[in-house]
Write a protein that holds these residues in place. Structure first.
Motif, mmCIF file in Angstrom:
data_model
loop_
_atom_site.group_PDB
_atom_site.id
_atom_site.type_symbol
_atom_site.label_atom_id
_atom_site.label_comp_id
_atom_site.label_asym_id
_atom_site.label_seq_id
_atom_site.Cartn_x
_atom_site.Cartn_y
_atom_site.Cartn_z
ATOM 1 N N TYR A 1 7.962 -1.746 4.648
ATOM 2 C CA TYR A 1 7.511 -2.818 3.744
ATOM 3 C C TYR A 1 5.999 -3.034 3.879
ATOM 4 C CZ TYR A 1 7.730 -7.567 1.654
ATOM 5 O OH TYR A 1 7.566 -8.684 0.876
ATOM 6 N N ALA A 2 5.505 -3.052 5.121
ATOM 7 C CA ALA A 2 4.069 -3.254 5.344
ATOM 8 C C ALA A 2 3.266 -2.105 4.740
ATOM 9 C CB ALA A 2 3.775 -3.371 6.845
ATOM 10 N N ALA A 3 3.774 -0.879 4.877
ATOM 11 C CA ALA A 3 3.078 0.287 4.313
ATOM 12 C C ALA A 3 3.053 0.195 2.791
ATOM 13 C CB ALA A 3 3.772 1.571 4.755
ATOM 14 N N LYS B 1 3.277 -2.534 0.925
ATOM 15 C CA LYS B 1 2.440 -3.652 0.466
ATOM 16 C C LYS B 1 0.949 -3.385 0.729
ATOM 17 C CE LYS B 1 5.804 -6.249 -1.096
ATOM 18 N NZ LYS B 1 5.954 -6.440 -2.557
ATOM 19 N N ALA B 2 0.638 -2.687 1.829
ATOM 20 C CA ALA B 2 -0.753 -2.261 2.063
ATOM 21 C C ALA B 2 -1.148 -1.263 0.990
ATOM 22 C CB ALA B 2 -0.882 -1.646 3.452
ATOM 23 N N ASP C 1 8.836 -0.702 -3.919
ATOM 24 C CA ASP C 1 7.738 -1.676 -3.796
ATOM 25 C C ASP C 1 6.375 -1.077 -4.154
ATOM 26 O OD1 ASP C 1 9.975 -2.847 -2.615
ATOM 27 O OD2 ASP C 1 8.833 -3.897 -1.103
ATOM 28 N N LEU C 2 6.198 0.214 -3.913
ATOM 29 C CA LEU C 2 4.894 0.823 -4.193
ATOM 30 C C LEU C 2 4.952 1.735 -5.428
ATOM 31 C CD1 LEU C 2 1.935 1.306 -3.516
ATOM 32 C CD2 LEU C 2 2.652 3.043 -1.849
ATOM 33 N N GLY D 1 2.045 -8.540 -3.637
ATOM 34 C CA GLY D 1 2.001 -7.880 -2.336
ATOM 35 C C GLY D 1 2.638 -8.750 -1.277
ATOM 36 N N SER D 2 2.038 -8.783 -0.106
ATOM 37 C CA SER D 2 2.544 -9.633 0.977
ATOM 38 C C SER D 2 1.477 -9.741 2.054
ATOM 39 C CB SER D 2 3.804 -9.024 1.596
ATOM 40 O OG SER D 2 4.132 -9.704 2.802
ATOM 41 N N ALA E 1 -0.874 -12.138 -2.418
ATOM 42 C CA ALA E 1 -0.204 -11.819 -1.156
ATOM 43 C C ALA E 1 0.467 -13.062 -0.576
ATOM 44 C CB ALA E 1 -1.214 -11.243 -0.173
ATOM 45 N N GLY F 1 1.294 -6.861 4.357
ATOM 46 C CA GLY F 1 0.540 -5.655 4.007
ATOM 47 C C GLY F 1 -0.801 -5.594 4.711
ATOM 48 N N THR G 1 13.267 -5.433 0.814
ATOM 49 C CA THR G 1 13.009 -5.115 2.225
ATOM 50 C C THR G 1 14.213 -4.352 2.766
ATOM 51 O OG1 THR G 1 13.954 -7.251 2.856
ATOM 52 C CG2 THR G 1 11.563 -7.126 2.735
#
Ligand code: NDP
Length: 232
Positions: free
Chosen positions: A138-140, A142-143, A97-98, A124-125, A167, A128, A77
């Protein structure tokens, strides 16, 4: 054999231990922190490095045979509000992460297709799917894993290779400790179960999806979040 990226500590190490307990020979990668000596093949490799990824697969295939299970777990993160987020914080998290997860999945898929068997699990998370202020990068990322996994699941399904996302919500690891005690307390207060997960609870879900018993589950997102996401 099972390969876990970022297996030196936290969730990755817990996955490595449980997969070994389930009878897999296990290799882990790490960036800087050497994993504890527990009988895993440990390979230093930054997931952002394409040449290092190729070298990892060459080494683990030579030592332990083809990769039947990939757990793409390595992640970081670099939190800040979007208006203050620099290009480097955005790129660093997306690259790790991606793109790092895509790189390892792509390489693993090649031999899984030949073997007509494989299990790919992305870590993931909950973020996401729900988003989180201060974690746009981070959200982008994990999505992105959700879309990646579902596209890959469709591409590989006819070869009996499954691709899924676990997740997690709040898990008691060094990654979460970075956000500070006050923020952790706020997050925990919003979790219906009122506590963080242990890394081994996430590993349990990963090991299930990696098992032969999960052979008809593909393209799913399995929350391990104490009720935080409620399936969203
Ligand atoms: P930790 O920080 O405890 O461990 C992260 C692991 O990833 C370490 O082994 C680290 O290696 C490795 N890693 C980081 N960057 C790289 C890189 N560039 N190349 C190779 N390895 C790298 O994190 P967690 O165990 O908590 O997190 C694991 C995964 O779970 C992550 O994808 C995270 O996003 C996800 N997650 C965690 C949650 C939590 O609350 N903890 C919640 C939801 C998801 P090294 O030690 O050498 O740096």
């Amino acid at each position: 054999m099972a390969l876990v990226t970022g297996g030196s500590r936290g969730i990755g190490l817990a996955c490595a231990r449980l997969l070994a307990d389930s009878g897999h020979s296990v290799a882990v990668t790490y960036r800087e922190t050497k994993p504890p000596e527990e009988g895993f093949l440990a390979v230093q490799a930054d997931v952002r490095d394409a040449a290092a990824c190729e070298a990892v697969f060459s080494e683990v295939e030579r030592e332990l045979g083809p990769v039947g299970v990939l757990v793409a777990n390595a992640g970081i993160t670099r939190d800040s509000l979007v208006l203050r987020m620099g290009e480097d914080a955005w790129a660093d998290v997306l690259d790790t992460d991606l793109t790092g997860a895509w790189r390892y999945a792509k390489r693993a898929a090649a031999s899984m297709v030949r073997a007509r068997y494989g299990r790919i699990v992305f870590v993931g998370s909950v973020v996401g799917l729900s988003g989180a202020a201060g974690q746009a990068n981070y959200a982008a990322a994990k999505a992105g894993l959700v879309g990646l996994s579902r596209a890959l699941a469709r591409e590989l399904a006819s070869r009996q290779v499954t691709v899924n996302v676990v997740a997690p919500g709040a898990v008691d690891t060094e990654l979460l400790a970075q956000v500070g005690q006050k923020r952790v307390a706020e997050i925990v207060a919003s979790v219906p179960m009122g506590r963080m997960a242990g890394a081994e609870e996430v590993a349990g879900a990963v090991a299930f999806l990696a098992s032969p018993q999960a052979g008809y589950i593909t393209g799913t997102v399995l929350g391990v979040d104490g009720g935080l996401g409620m399936g969203h």
